[in-house]
Scaffold this motif. Sequence first.
Motif, PDB file in Angstrom:
ATOM      1  N   LEU A  45      44.145 -86.764   0.448  1.00  0.00           N
ATOM      2  CA  LEU A  45      44.730 -86.479   1.755  1.00  0.00           C
ATOM      3  C   LEU A  45      46.044 -87.241   1.920  1.00  0.00           C
ATOM      4  O   LEU A  45      47.037 -86.688   2.395  1.00  0.00           O
ATOM      5  N   LEU A  46      46.041 -88.514   1.508  1.00  0.00           N
ATOM      6  CA  LEU A  46      47.266 -89.315   1.589  1.00  0.00           C
ATOM      7  C   LEU A  46      48.370 -88.730   0.713  1.00  0.00           C
ATOM      8  O   LEU A  46      49.524 -88.608   1.138  1.00  0.00           O
ATOM      9  N   ILE A  47      48.025 -88.382  -0.500  1.00  0.00           N
ATOM     10  CA  ILE A  47      49.018 -87.879  -1.448  1.00  0.00           C
ATOM     11  C   ILE A  47      49.614 -86.564  -0.979  1.00  0.00           C
ATOM     12  O   ILE A  47      50.815 -86.307  -1.128  1.00  0.00           O
ATOM     13  N   PRO A  52      52.971 -87.283   8.884  1.00  0.00           N
ATOM     14  CA  PRO A  52      52.011 -88.341   9.215  1.00  0.00           C
ATOM     15  C   PRO A  52      51.050 -87.992  10.349  1.00  0.00           C
ATOM     16  O   PRO A  52      49.876 -88.361  10.284  1.00  0.00           O
ATOM     17  N   LEU A  53      51.522 -87.293  11.369  1.00  0.00           N
ATOM     18  CA  LEU A  53      50.644 -86.966  12.484  1.00  0.00           C
ATOM     19  C   LEU A  53      49.485 -86.084  12.034  1.00  0.00           C
ATOM     20  O   LEU A  53      48.334 -86.295  12.452  1.00  0.00           O
ATOM     21  N   ILE A  54      49.768 -85.129  11.176  1.00  0.00           N
ATOM     22  CA  ILE A  54      48.706 -84.263  10.649  1.00  0.00           C
ATOM     23  C   ILE A  54      47.728 -85.095   9.824  1.00  0.00           C
ATOM     24  O   ILE A  54      46.507 -84.930   9.909  1.00  0.00           O
ATOM     25  N   GLY A  55      48.272 -86.009   9.032  1.00  0.00           N
ATOM     26  CA  GLY A  55      47.414 -86.879   8.238  1.00  0.00           C
ATOM     27  C   GLY A  55      46.524 -87.742   9.115  1.00  0.00           C
ATOM     28  O   GLY A  55      45.337 -87.941   8.820  1.00  0.00           O
ATOM     29  N   TRP A  61      39.308 -87.423  11.865  1.00  0.00           N
ATOM     30  CA  TRP A  61      38.099 -86.604  11.742  1.00  0.00           C
ATOM     31  C   TRP A  61      37.114 -87.248  10.773  1.00  0.00           C
ATOM     32  O   TRP A  61      35.932 -87.370  11.083  1.00  0.00           O
ATOM     33  N   TRP A  62      37.604 -87.694   9.636  1.00  0.00           N
ATOM     34  CA  TRP A  62      36.725 -88.335   8.664  1.00  0.00           C
ATOM     35  C   TRP A  62      36.162 -89.649   9.210  1.00  0.00           C
ATOM     36  O   TRP A  62      34.997 -89.970   8.995  1.00  0.00           O
ATOM     37  N   LEU A 107      48.956 -94.757   5.281  1.00  0.00           N
ATOM     38  CA  LEU A 107      49.742 -93.603   5.725  1.00  0.00           C
ATOM     39  C   LEU A 107      50.891 -94.034   6.629  1.00  0.00           C
ATOM     40  O   LEU A 107      52.001 -93.489   6.547  1.00  0.00           O
ATOM     41  N   LEU A 108      50.630 -95.019   7.485  1.00  0.00           N
ATOM     42  CA  LEU A 108      51.612 -95.431   8.485  1.00  0.00           C
ATOM     43  C   LEU A 108      52.467 -96.616   8.045  1.00  0.00           C
ATOM     44  O   LEU A 108      53.385 -97.006   8.775  1.00  0.00           O
TER      45      LEU A 108
END
Length: 211
Positions: A45-47, A52-55, A61-62, A107-108
Amino acid sequence: MTEDAAPEFLLYPDIRDPRVMVAVPRARRAAMTVLWGLAERLTNLLIETREPLIGQIKLAWWRDMMVLLAADPVALPKGEPLLAELQATWAGQGGLDTLADAAEAMLLAEDEASRGAAAMAFGTALFTLSGGGTGTRWGLLWGAVVQSEEEDAHYLFAAARAAPVPTGAAFVGRRALLMLDRWAAAIAAADGERRWRSEGLLLFRVGLIGR
């Protein structure tokens, strides 16, 4: 397989590698397979995230699913195979949400210090859930793998090389995690260059004699 050939799935040292999994107690193998499958899902997911917002939404969710897994596993939604596997092996157990937290931090992350901290947090969380031991060097290597910028990856490889070398005593009863730590250190020592033959010999030696 040549020295430079690479199995497509092997982005970083993974407990699901058969050479490592053999060191996991048989009763724990199903749970470890699913746990590291979750780690792979979050890593991909990160890759793959470009926005970023979608990530963040996907990671949230996870995270929510892992909290639900611990508190009320029968309420998990149906249709997601990984959730079903987690329900079968991790129902009622907490802590898996820490992986999503660390993935979001990566991610951030906007600077070297925050990337390093997020990488170590992910490695620590995954090793803790896997049975203990220090996941710092493995985590820094993992962090390098998920970077899109070569300069950021090189920084994390260097951080992994500079990290303290944990003694074998830190992994007593957890030979598989010792193998992963030493394997990660070998890749970091080569600045991410994969040397498959020597990596295989390293795993054989550490798996056999613990050093």
